[in-house]
Design a protein around this motif. Structure first.
Motif: not given
Lengths: 317, 317
Positions: A167-180
């Protein structure tokens, strides 16, 4: 040469490469329990007197978690949510019930179609969110609501190290910082309508929860959900497995490095104001336009799905 | 059906999937120039009067960059650093020289072995840092020092979108937040001993710099460095290429999402205090113990290498 257990020097049954260790059956079970105890203590996940609700799917992770929490002496009930995925859901429910019966534990059972008017296969055929998206949204909603209504102090989920890393990997690829910024082993109840959520297995790898179940004789659904094939998180898990193969410890240092060094810096990105959903009363993000009535993501998704499923609407009322 | 150029509707010669576009020769060259102009303007990389030093290796990226900067009218000299990698280095130098001669441009040539007493193949055989590690360290040092001594305002390097994404990917897998905090298309000269560094190609993909050279008839070294095979960055590029294949635009949104949403939040992680190296006088991180004399990473690495290469020591003096 046969591998030896790192703790007791007996013949080992499982290797844990990222810790450069191997264990016999009993020491492996001890190691898993230790990782969970450490997770609970480090993040103050559970108090001894807490009433704990374990979200169980019938899979290895959630049943291993329930087993571990019962063994550690927590007052832990299970909640199974039937998603209506045919024989897969039926078998999952039976396994959860058999697990509970064998331990004299309490299993609550909810049913998405009966209570909310749609099943996940129906949602999958309607477009909009992916079926995994609707499924995740539905589970979060039902677990939180059931915990509130049942007076539980905390919801625990079986997310393991591989899940969290993917999940972190997916969020990081998009830099979805609020999800992170929201991805942490503990989510505190920051609002009266939210129950605390914790992930006591975040230090335990996927193959370790499987081994735990096998070694403890816990019967679980081995098949993946039939709707999950080819989804993004599965792809990210494969990518991380490749990286892990080339450099053992990659997943561990990716997830733990994030938690130790970056999560604090990104925290400011989680700035959502909260409000009560005008339809169901549950907690949701406040709308950007203060004049518009807040409607939670679950009610929005549900109304899209049930509008197209008129027969199901009656069931919800 | 043949692809058509997005700008002029002539037959296209190259597709740029992440922009959902295809271009004819002239419009593609225009597009690349536009990406570079935008990069320069957005990050205030170069002023018209700046004396610019282009770090050139003989590869597609750095020669395309030099060509673009000359076409845009910048006062841009090249600097080639010979790394002593046999015929590969010889051929690279010749191509840089031929490029400069054809344009009446100035090429400075430095030689690592002659000036500092070791070549990269020698460093590769000595253990310690990887050869790629020593090579990167040596280049950063020599380029900065040569720019200071030559009175240049700024050093430009040919790092493209794929390079930047791969480096970010590696740093992110380890959550090396201080390295991440320094990864930006512009590094300002925060100390008198540091020259400003900029990466005008960070918006241009690797295959686009190659296409640019081919379409402009720029002769460049096609082979990868013979020492690079299997290095970590190559592996990360392959992983990103797989992800890009499954979801076009992944590299772009990974790098640009970082720059737009996360870089600012992580910036506080770059807290290194600076000092002057007690051996060479160049700028370096201040040592943690204020009583100890600062020695820069280049001098530390060099003294390790040259200690084991006594014949080479004389050359440095």
């Amino acid at each position: 040469m046969a591998m030896r257990c790192k703790r007791c020097r007996q013949a080992a049954v499982i290797e844990v490469r990222r810790h450069n260790a191997a264990f016999c059956r009993d020491c492996f079970l001890h190691y898993v329990g230790q990782q969970v105890t450490r997770a609970i203590a480090k993040h103050r996940m559970l108090a001894p007197s807490d009433r704990v609700l374990v979200a169980v799917s019938g899979g290895k992770d959630s049943l291993a978690l329930w087993d571990l929490l019962l063994e550690l002496g927590y007052r832990a009930d299970g909640l199974y949510l039937s998603l209506g995925i045919g024989a897969y859901s039926e078998r999952s429910k039976q396994l959860c019930q058999a697990f509970a019966d064998a331990r004299g534990a309490t299993l609550l059972v909810h049913d998405l179609a009966a209570e909310h008017g749609y099943s996940i296969p129906e949602a999958a055929s309607k477009g909009g969110r992916s079926s995994c998206g609707v499924c995740g949204l539905s589970k979060r909603y039902v677990f939180n609501r059931a915990a509130l209504q049942g007076g539980y102090d905390v919801v625990t989920t079986g997310h393991n190290l591989d899940d969290e890393a993917a999940v972190l990997f997916g969020n990081t690829l998009r830099w979805d910082v609020s999800a992170m910024a929201r991805q942490f082993p503990v989510l505190e109840a920051t609002h009266a309508g939210l129950v605390k959520k914790v992930k006591p297995l975040y230090r335990v790898a996927e193959r370790e929860t499987a081994a735990y179940c096998v070694l403890k004789g816990i019967d679980y659904v081995v098949e993946e959900c039939p709707l999950v094939a080819g989804n993004t998180q599965m792809r990210h898990k494969q990518t991380l497995n490749q990286l892990e193969e080339a450099a053992p410890g990659t997943k561990h240092s990716f997830l733990f490095g994030y938690l130790e060094r970056a999560a604090e810096l990104l925290k400011t990105a989680d700035v959502a104001a909260l409000a009560e959903c005008s339809r169901c009363g549950m907690t949701t993000q406040a709308p950007e336009d203060p004049a518009s009535a807040p409607v939670c993501a679950f009610c929005r998704s549900r109304s899209r799905l049930v509008k197209t499923l008129p027969m199901a609407e009656a069931a919800h009322r």
